[in-house]
Write a protein that holds these residues in place. Structure first.
Motif, short mmCIF file in Angstrom:
data_model
loop_
_atom_site.label_atom_id
_atom_site.label_comp_id
_atom_site.label_asym_id
_atom_site.label_seq_id
_atom_site.Cartn_x
_atom_site.Cartn_y
_atom_site.Cartn_z
N MET B 51 9.43 10.33 10.40
CA MET B 51 9.72 9.77 9.07
C MET B 51 8.91 8.51 8.78
O MET B 51 9.11 7.86 7.76
N TYR B 52 8.02 8.14 9.69
CA TYR B 52 7.30 6.89 9.52
C TYR B 52 5.80 7.15 9.53
O TYR B 52 5.29 7.83 10.43
N GLY B 53 5.10 6.61 8.56
CA GLY B 53 3.68 6.89 8.43
C GLY B 53 2.75 5.75 8.85
O GLY B 53 1.54 5.88 8.81
N GLY B 54 3.31 4.59 9.20
CA GLY B 54 2.47 3.51 9.69
C GLY B 54 2.15 2.43 8.67
O GLY B 54 1.19 1.68 8.83
N GLY B 55 2.94 2.35 7.63
CA GLY B 55 2.68 1.30 6.64
C GLY B 55 1.61 1.73 5.66
O GLY B 55 0.94 2.73 5.86
N TYR B 56 1.47 0.98 4.61
CA TYR B 56 0.51 1.41 3.59
C TYR B 56 -0.76 0.59 3.61
O TYR B 56 -0.94 -0.29 4.44
N ARG B 57 -1.71 0.96 2.75
CA ARG B 57 -2.99 0.24 2.68
C ARG B 57 -2.79 -1.02 1.86
O ARG B 57 -2.58 -0.94 0.66
N TRP B 58 -2.82 -2.14 2.54
CA TRP B 58 -2.50 -3.38 1.87
C TRP B 58 -3.60 -3.76 0.90
O TRP B 58 -3.45 -4.46 -0.02
#
Lengths: 280, 58
Positions: B51-58
């Motif tokens: 369920m976790y994708g590693g955060g988004y592109r800041w």
């Protein structure tokens, strides 16, 4: 004699009406202009600042300067002599801490009032804080803590974070639909839906800037909360240091997740944070 | 003499009372209570990696 007395009265008024000495924290990071909707400041609400101080100094090379009454209530974290965050002593029911992001708002009082009308709890009403600006502290309807702020001297530029400082914040929500409505209503965001791997991901945008991220909370039986990301040079080295200084690891770096560039931990006071290598 | 004493008392009173007119506080969160961090101190939760994708592109 009369003149002398009136001079004393006038001096007393001037001295009394000046704000108390306060850390010039946010004035050092402010730049002209505002970027409403973005997280512009970070505060660690900690029931155990002494432990947290040791951890963040050891893992990220921050220095810590105390302020406030008896130097025991408020601390400024700095990296390379630049403020990166505050830490405040909070009493907490479960003796654990949490990072609280301050979201830039054009009108803190109005946004706080709107939040309350949508079911949020106002932990601290909007108040003018010396050298910082107008700030309120809010618990959203699902229990996640955040702050609303109108910085006195303007928001920091929305540049890429330097190493060992904050990239941004992400909401791990137990009800993404409700959270999307809540934050959009109070801060007037535009929504962009993305796929991050197999995960539905919501980006809150404003004025063409990415402001916040959100996903379905991937941890069971834990309330909705905000997760701050700290940019590190080497996630494995940072994780080893964090572990050595008392962190609990929630997620080890894994090749399946962003080529092993992310780890998630709880600091020794229980505050969650992510370590991320980010080189766009 | 009485006038002078009253004036001095007035000055002292104003010095104590008027800080409130600035309506400014030094700190933002000191003294607040809150429920605490989402994980508390005793649990050892785990992230559902699916369920976790590693955060988004800041």
């Amino acid at each position: 004699m009369k003149k002398l007395l009136w001079s004393l009265v006038f001096s007393a008024i001037l001295v009394s009406c000046s704000p108390s000495a306060a850390p010039p924290v946010l004035t050092e990071v402010s730049t002209p202009g505002y970027h409403p909707g973005r997280v512009v400041w970070y505060t660690l609400a900690s029931p155990n600042p002494e432990v947290a101080k040791n951890f963040y100094e050891s893992v990220f090379g921050w220095t810590t300067t105390p302020y406030g009454d008896n130097n025991r209530e408020l601390w400024v974290f700095q990296k390379d002599q630049k403020p990166v965050a505050l830490m405040a002593r909070y009493k907490s029911d479960n003796n654990s801490g949490e990072w609280i992001g301050s979201i830039s708002a054009e009108d803190v009082e109005q946004a706080s009032s709107e939040a309350k009308s949508l079911g949020a709890t106002i932990l601290a009403k909007p108040v003018a804080v010396a050298n910082q600006g107008m700030i309120s502290y809010v618990q959203d309807p699902q229990g996640a803590h955040f702050s609303l702020i109108r910085m006195a001297g303007g928001d920091p530029e929305p540049n890429l974070a330097s190493l060992d400082s904050f990239l941004g914040m992400e909401l791990w929500s137990n009800d993404t639909e409700q959270s999307q409505k809540f934050y959009t209503d109070i801060l007037d965001y535009e929504i962009e839906m993305r796929q991050e791997g197999d995960v539905d991901y919501t980006v809150f945008k404003k004025n063409n800037l990415n402001c916040l991220g959100m996903l379905q909370n991937p941890v069971e039986n834990v309330r909705s909360h905000w997760l701050p990301y700290i940019r590190v040079a080497d996630v494995n080295a940072a994780l080893a240091k964090a572990r050595e200084h008392g962190a609990t690891v929630l997620l080890e770096p894994s090749f399946d997740i962003r080529n092993g560039s992310v780890a998630i931990i709880l600091d020794p006071t229980g505050a969650p944070l992510a370590l991320q290598v980010y080189n766009p | 003499m009485k006038k002078r004493i009253i004036s001095l008392l007035l000055i002292l009173g104003l010095s104590l009372f008027l800080p409130a007119c600035a309506n400014m506080h030094v700190t933002g969160g000191v003294g607040l209570n809150f429920s605490g961090g989402p994980y508390g101190m005793r649990v050892t939760p785990s992230v559902n990696v699916g369920m976790y994708g590693g955060g988004y592109r800041w």
